[in-house]
Design an enzyme around this catalytic site. Structure first.
Site, PDB file in Angstrom:
ATOM      1  N   MET A 172      69.961  17.400 123.951  1.00 18.70           N
ATOM      2  CA  MET A 172      70.872  16.483 123.265  1.00 18.70           C
ATOM      3  C   MET A 172      70.443  16.243 121.815  1.00 18.70           C
ATOM      4  SD  MET A 172      71.503  13.594 126.218  1.00 18.70           S
ATOM      5  CE  MET A 172      72.793  12.750 125.282  1.00 18.70           C
ATOM      6  N   HIS A 173      71.396  15.782 121.017  1.00 21.07           N
ATOM      7  CA  HIS A 173      71.168  15.189 119.690  1.00 21.07           C
ATOM      8  C   HIS A 173      70.824  16.178 118.573  1.00 21.07           C
ATOM      9  CE1 HIS A 173      70.937  11.624 122.172  1.00 21.07           C
ATOM     10  NE2 HIS A 173      69.698  11.898 122.607  1.00 21.07           N
ATOM     11  N   ASP A 176      71.951  17.694 128.643  1.00 18.40           N
ATOM     12  CA  ASP A 176      70.987  18.039 129.685  1.00 18.40           C
ATOM     13  C   ASP A 176      70.802  16.955 130.738  1.00 18.40           C
ATOM     14  OD1 ASP A 176      69.599  16.324 127.962  1.00 18.40           O
ATOM     15  OD2 ASP A 176      68.023  17.763 127.492  1.00 18.40           O
TER      16      ASP A 176
END
Length: 502
Positions: free
Chosen positions: A84-85, A242
């Site tokens: 992520m991110h 995830d």
């Protein structure tokens, strides 16, 4: 031998791309992975070359072909899980303009402070999350401020798995579960927030089309298909973040079950049916891969890291099994010893980067095994903090907890979890996590299963159902009450110790 079709789940992690190949019966027939380099140009900087992910995918296709003779002839679907991110900025053609800035990169403290001071309340209302270095928006602002020549060339903004999928399909999309971790999306409305984009001068045209995780988003590119000898028109499905996809890969699909994950960090994760304003930033709250669902997540920053740190101090070459082999000989409470696992600060429930770990109650009668058990109990107490907060804010009670990661591999630790959580703990027969979850999304996409429940029943088996022992629960309840007092009593001391010397 009955010939079966396959679907492939690709999990784009921080260190490697992992593939989980599933057949029509729900059985995993092959697992493979390919690694790529982590770039650390400065302290606190963590980057990767996005093209390395694409090349890793091609290598994974080759590995699967070598391991499974009918892989190229019988593969019919692919889906994804991804870290992520992490931010990828690219030009109009999708060419990355600089290395990706990863989720664990902490260069953006200034940007986070600026957002929080000037727009923090509005961000929280829209995104339901506090502003932290891991999120995508602060990384965008860092590029705007520090690399303006790069920002002028940006025309597409990706997260990692979406960048890989773009190269496999030519299509520009992002699912809601990953978009929820950018601090750019209104998670209730499931739209890019015009308010946030306007505030920070981010054209909406730079952002992908938003889709559901289970949506069909295109076929595998014809050139790639020919290069690797795939026979079918391979359908590609969006996939998800995830944590969301990993929870699917554990079979989490009800509101009375939670996941306790003890990796390097620890996660306590629960499925939610709606947005709960009472959380108010106390937990991460994101859209789930499951349509119209959400998940809340408490984080222990140093779960497995606390154990590996202590093991490396004492017995670096020893296996974890051997290192923890005698903790069952130590009584509950580690003979009057507490450990708080704050070696790198703590997230839930304190959001305190300066708090540090403590052994409390240490005396000259304590053995090494006492300290080992205290570390395990302390990590579990930290996860208990999230359970207690979640249950109290929502007036809910968990009836089952799925344990994954290192804590699921030690029988004594599993009993400790059941007793501290006062909840039945179960483990997975085979722990594949996000790769399996991604394969399950593809399996649903190609129509193998009509419901998530049916898919879970065919792919996931639980073992080691461990019930709490009532007398242990009573003892741990008293000890946990003492544990919760350590943070407020040590906060000022550890903050002062962590300050830069004059």
């Amino acid at each position: 031998m009955i010939e079966m079709d396959y679907v492939l789940g690709l999990d784009l992690g921080t260190s490697s791309l992992k593939g989980d190949l599933l057949d029509e019966s729900g059985k995993t027939v092959c697992v493979a992975s390919t690694e790529y380099e982590l770039l650390t140009p400065k302290s606190g900087y963590n980057e990767q070359n996005p093209n390395d992910w694409v090349q890793a995918c091609y290598r994974l296709f080759e590995k699967m072909s070598q391991k499974i003779s009918d892989f190229t002839s019988n593969l019919i679907g692919i889906s994804f899980s991804g870290q992520m991110h992490s931010l990828v900025v690219a030009d109009e053609d999708g060419n990355a303009l600089r290395p990706a800035i990863l989720w664990n990169d902490v260069r953006t403290t200034k940007q986070c402070n600026d957002i929080t001071e000037n727009f923090g309340e509005e961000i929280l209302k829209i995104t339901k999350n506090l502003v932290l270095e891991g999120f995508t928006l602060p990384k965008i602002l860092w590029i705007q401020e520090n690399e303006p020549e790069i920002w002028k060339k940006v025309r597409k903004i990706f997260l990692p798995k979406d960048y890989l999928r773009y190269f496999l399909t030519g299509n520009f999309q992002m699912d809601y579960s990953d978009a929820a971790g950018t601090l750019l999306m209104d998670i209730k409305e499931k739209k890019w927030s015009q308010v946030i984009l306007k505030k920070y001068n981010i054209p909406i045209e730079y952002l992908p089309e938003l889709v559901n995780s289970f949506d069909f988003v295109g076929n595998l590119d014809e050139n790639i298909k020919k290069s690797y000898g795939f026979k079918n028109n391979i359908k590609i499905f969006a996939g998800g973040a995830d944590n969301a996809v990993s929870s699917l890969g554990t079979g989490l699909n009800d509101y009375e079950t939670a996941i306790a994950s003890t990796g390097t960090s620890g996660v306590f994760l629960s499925l939610e049916d709606s947005i709960h304003n009472e959380y108010n930033g106390k937990f991460h709250l994101f859209n789930h891969a499951l349509p119209d669902k959400y998940y809340s997540m408490g984080v222990t920053l140093s779960a497995g890291q606390s154990i590996s740190w202590f093991k490396d101090l004492i017995a670096k070459s020893e296996s974890y099994d051997k290192f923890l082999s005698n903790v069952s000989d130590v009584p509950i409470g580690s003979n009057g010893l507490l450990f708080t696992p704050y070696i790198s600060g703590e997230r839930t429930p304190y959001f305190d980067s300066q708090i540090r770990a403590s052994f409390i109650g240490l005396n000259d009668t304590h053995s090494l095994d006492d300290l080992k058990r205290a570390v395990i109990e302390g990590v579990t107490f930290s996860l208990k903090d999230s359970q207690v907060l979640m249950e109290s804010l929502r007036e809910k009670e968990f009836r089952r907890i799925i344990s994954i990661g290192g804590g699921a591999k030690n029988k004594e630790w599993l009993q400790i979890q059941a007793d501290i959580f006062n909840t039945q703990v179960v483990t997975l027969d085979t722990e594949e996590g996000p790769g399996l979850g991604a394969a399950m999304i593809a399996a649903m996409g190609v129509g193998w299963f009509e419901t998530v429940e049916e898919c879970v029943a065919h792919t996931i088996t639980y073992i080691n159902k461990i019930d709490p022992i009532s007398e242990n629960v009573a003892e741990y309840k008293k000890i946990y009450e003492l544990y919760t007092q350590v943070y407020p009593y040590t906060k000022d001391i550890t903050h002062a110790l962590s300050e830069d010397p004059v």
